[in-house]
Scaffold this motif. Structure first.
Motif, PDB file in Angstrom:
ATOM      1  N   VAL A 119     -15.246  10.146 -34.493  1.00 39.20           N
ATOM      2  CA  VAL A 119     -15.601   8.969 -33.687  1.00 39.20           C
ATOM      3  C   VAL A 119     -16.627   9.352 -32.616  1.00 39.20           C
ATOM      4  N   ARG A 120     -17.652   8.517 -32.506  1.00 40.61           N
ATOM      5  CA  ARG A 120     -18.654   8.658 -31.452  1.00 40.61           C
ATOM      6  C   ARG A 120     -18.697   7.357 -30.672  1.00 40.61           C
ATOM      7  N   ILE A 121     -18.846   7.504 -29.361  1.00 44.71           N
ATOM      8  CA  ILE A 121     -19.029   6.334 -28.502  1.00 44.71           C
ATOM      9  C   ILE A 121     -20.501   6.293 -28.140  1.00 44.71           C
ATOM     10  N   THR A 122     -21.138   5.172 -28.438  1.00 41.32           N
ATOM     11  CA  THR A 122     -22.566   5.040 -28.173  1.00 41.32           C
ATOM     12  C   THR A 122     -22.798   3.857 -27.257  1.00 41.32           C
ATOM     13  N   ARG A 123     -23.543   4.107 -26.193  1.00 38.19           N
ATOM     14  CA  ARG A 123     -23.934   3.026 -25.286  1.00 38.19           C
ATOM     15  C   ARG A 123     -25.415   2.776 -25.493  1.00 38.19           C
ATOM     16  N   HIS A 124     -25.739   1.562 -25.913  1.00 40.30           N
ATOM     17  CA  HIS A 124     -27.125   1.159 -26.126  1.00 40.30           C
ATOM     18  C   HIS A 124     -27.612   0.519 -24.829  1.00 40.30           C
ATOM     19  N   GLU A 125     -28.736   0.998 -24.312  1.00 38.68           N
ATOM     20  CA  GLU A 125     -29.239   0.512 -23.023  1.00 38.68           C
ATOM     21  C   GLU A 125     -29.403  -1.010 -23.005  1.00 38.68           C
ATOM     22  N   LYS A 126     -30.016  -1.547 -24.052  1.00 36.58           N
ATOM     23  CA  LYS A 126     -30.215  -3.003 -24.102  1.00 36.58           C
ATOM     24  C   LYS A 126     -30.314  -3.437 -25.554  1.00 36.58           C
ATOM     25  N   VAL A 127     -29.471  -4.366 -25.944  1.00 39.74           N
ATOM     26  CA  VAL A 127     -29.520  -4.962 -27.274  1.00 39.74           C
ATOM     27  C   VAL A 127     -29.667  -6.461 -27.053  1.00 39.74           C
ATOM     28  N   GLY A 128     -30.856  -6.976 -27.297  1.00 37.53           N
ATOM     29  CA  GLY A 128     -31.116  -8.385 -27.003  1.00 37.53           C
ATOM     30  C   GLY A 128     -31.021  -8.607 -25.502  1.00 37.53           C
ATOM     31  N   ALA A 129     -30.153  -9.516 -25.098  1.00 30.03           N
ATOM     32  CA  ALA A 129     -29.954  -9.787 -23.675  1.00 30.03           C
ATOM     33  C   ALA A 129     -28.775  -9.008 -23.104  1.00 30.03           C
ATOM     34  N   THR A 150     -18.426  -6.493 -17.940  1.00 33.82           N
ATOM     35  CA  THR A 150     -19.732  -6.402 -17.287  1.00 33.82           C
ATOM     36  C   THR A 150     -20.361  -5.055 -17.625  1.00 33.82           C
ATOM     37  N   PRO A 151     -21.671  -4.896 -17.454  1.00 33.86           N
ATOM     38  CA  PRO A 151     -22.304  -3.610 -17.763  1.00 33.86           C
ATOM     39  C   PRO A 151     -21.683  -2.431 -17.004  1.00 33.86           C
ATOM     40  N   SER A 152     -21.344  -2.608 -15.747  1.00 31.32           N
ATOM     41  CA  SER A 152     -20.739  -1.493 -14.993  1.00 31.32           C
ATOM     42  C   SER A 152     -19.344  -1.161 -15.529  1.00 31.32           C
ATOM     43  N   GLU A 153     -18.589  -2.174 -15.931  1.00 26.77           N
ATOM     44  CA  GLU A 153     -17.262  -1.920 -16.504  1.00 26.77           C
ATOM     45  C   GLU A 153     -17.381  -1.221 -17.855  1.00 26.77           C
ATOM     46  N   ARG A 154     -18.401  -1.579 -18.628  1.00 30.32           N
ATOM     47  CA  ARG A 154     -18.614  -0.893 -19.910  1.00 30.32           C
ATOM     48  C   ARG A 154     -18.974   0.571 -19.693  1.00 30.32           C
ATOM     49  N   ARG A 155     -19.765   0.862 -18.650  1.00 28.92           N
ATOM     50  CA  ARG A 155     -20.098   2.262 -18.354  1.00 28.92           C
ATOM     51  C   ARG A 155     -18.851   3.036 -17.947  1.00 28.92           C
ATOM     52  N   GLU A 156     -17.986   2.430 -17.132  1.00 31.13           N
ATOM     53  CA  GLU A 156     -16.721   3.079 -16.747  1.00 31.13           C
ATOM     54  C   GLU A 156     -15.839   3.330 -17.969  1.00 31.13           C
ATOM     55  N   LEU A 157     -15.744   2.322 -18.832  1.00 30.41           N
ATOM     56  CA  LEU A 157     -14.942   2.467 -20.046  1.00 30.41           C
ATOM     57  C   LEU A 157     -15.511   3.556 -20.935  1.00 30.41           C
ATOM     58  N   GLU A 158     -16.821   3.617 -21.055  1.00 33.08           N
ATOM     59  CA  GLU A 158     -17.458   4.662 -21.856  1.00 33.08           C
ATOM     60  C   GLU A 158     -17.057   6.042 -21.334  1.00 33.08           C
ATOM     61  N   GLY A 159     -17.105   6.239 -20.021  1.00 31.19           N
ATOM     62  CA  GLY A 159     -16.727   7.525 -19.438  1.00 31.19           C
ATOM     63  C   GLY A 159     -15.283   7.880 -19.744  1.00 31.19           C
ATOM     64  N   ALA A 160     -14.382   6.914 -19.603  1.00 30.96           N
ATOM     65  CA  ALA A 160     -12.961   7.171 -19.866  1.00 30.96           C
ATOM     66  C   ALA A 160     -12.723   7.502 -21.340  1.00 30.96           C
ATOM     67  N   LEU A 161     -13.389   6.788 -22.238  1.00 33.49           N
ATOM     68  CA  LEU A 161     -13.221   7.059 -23.667  1.00 33.49           C
ATOM     69  C   LEU A 161     -13.798   8.417 -24.045  1.00 33.49           C
ATOM     70  N   LEU A 162     -14.943   8.763 -23.463  1.00 25.84           N
ATOM     71  CA  LEU A 162     -15.542  10.071 -23.745  1.00 25.84           C
ATOM     72  C   LEU A 162     -14.639  11.210 -23.278  1.00 25.84           C
ATOM     73  N   VAL A 163     -14.024  11.046 -22.114  1.00 30.02           N
ATOM     74  CA  VAL A 163     -13.100  12.076 -21.605  1.00 30.02           C
ATOM     75  C   VAL A 163     -11.896  12.218 -22.531  1.00 30.02           C
ATOM     76  N   ALA A 164     -11.316  11.090 -22.944  1.00 27.17           N
ATOM     77  CA  ALA A 164     -10.136  11.137 -23.813  1.00 27.17           C
ATOM     78  C   ALA A 164     -10.472  11.772 -25.169  1.00 27.17           C
ATOM     79  N   LEU A 165     -11.592  11.377 -25.760  1.00 28.89           N
ATOM     80  CA  LEU A 165     -11.996  11.971 -27.040  1.00 28.89           C
ATOM     81  C   LEU A 165     -12.361  13.441 -26.874  1.00 28.89           C
ATOM     82  N   GLY A 166     -12.987  13.788 -25.755  1.00 28.04           N
ATOM     83  CA  GLY A 166     -13.327  15.181 -25.501  1.00 28.04           C
ATOM     84  C   GLY A 166     -12.102  16.070 -25.381  1.00 28.04           C
ATOM     85  N   ARG A 167     -11.054  15.562 -24.711  1.00 23.51           N
ATOM     86  CA  ARG A 167      -9.804  16.327 -24.608  1.00 23.51           C
ATOM     87  C   ARG A 167      -9.190  16.553 -25.971  1.00 23.51           C
TER      88      ARG A 167
END
Length: 171
Positions: A119-129, A150-167
């Protein structure tokens, strides 16, 4: 914050099938039940003010259907908004599987599962709007997670998911 981390194990599990990470996501819900009642009541009151001067005239019957229609449209749109907030996503991570389950407003469920090591978590800077579009890749298809955040909440979620998958991958 419209998501809640239910389980976040810091250490590697001693048994297989143990839950390492579990998060529940839902759309922001700003309107409460009493707020809905107040909004409809205040709208009814404000729409009634101009009608008071028309009582007893023929013009009342020309304006009344539009006032009732405006109140009915407000009611229906707020009910639709409430129905749309019944979305819920649940992401679980075990040593055997990463699973995303989405419950839609109509009650149907959609599941996605993959081997967590792929599994990879990918954050795309901008997709459409949409800014900071977050996807999970590595299973049978790529899926979006937290579309309603919101975009900031998605960034926080991305960080948490990356940490969990990294562990998990590092254990």
């Amino acid at each position: 914050m419209p998501y809640e981390v239910i389980t976040d194990r810091q250490e590697a599990p001693a048994t297989s099938g143990a839950l390492l990470y579990h998060v529940r996501l839902w759309p922001h819900q700003s309107l409460t039940g009493p707020g809905f009642v107040w909004m409809i009541a205040l709208s009814y009151g404000m729409l009634s003010i101009p009608l008071i001067g028309l009582i007893g005239t023929a013009a009342l019957w020309g304006v009344l259907p539009f006032a009732i229609g405006a109140l009915a449209l407000l009611w229906l749109s707020m009910k639709r908004s409430w129905r749309d907030r019944d979305i819920e996503e649940t992401f679980t991570l075990t040593p055997e599987a990463a699973t995303l389950t989405r419950r839609d407003p109509d009650g149907s469920k959609r599941d996605w599962s993959a081997n967590p090591y792929w599994v990879r978590i990918t954050r795309h800077e901008k997709v459409g709007a949409v800014k900071d579009y977050l996807t999970l890749e590595g299973g049978p298809r790529d899926v979006e997670i937290g579309a309603f955040l919101t975009p900031s909440e998605r960034r926080e979620l991305e960080g948490a998911l990356l940490v969990a998958l990294g562990r998990l991958k590092g254990a």
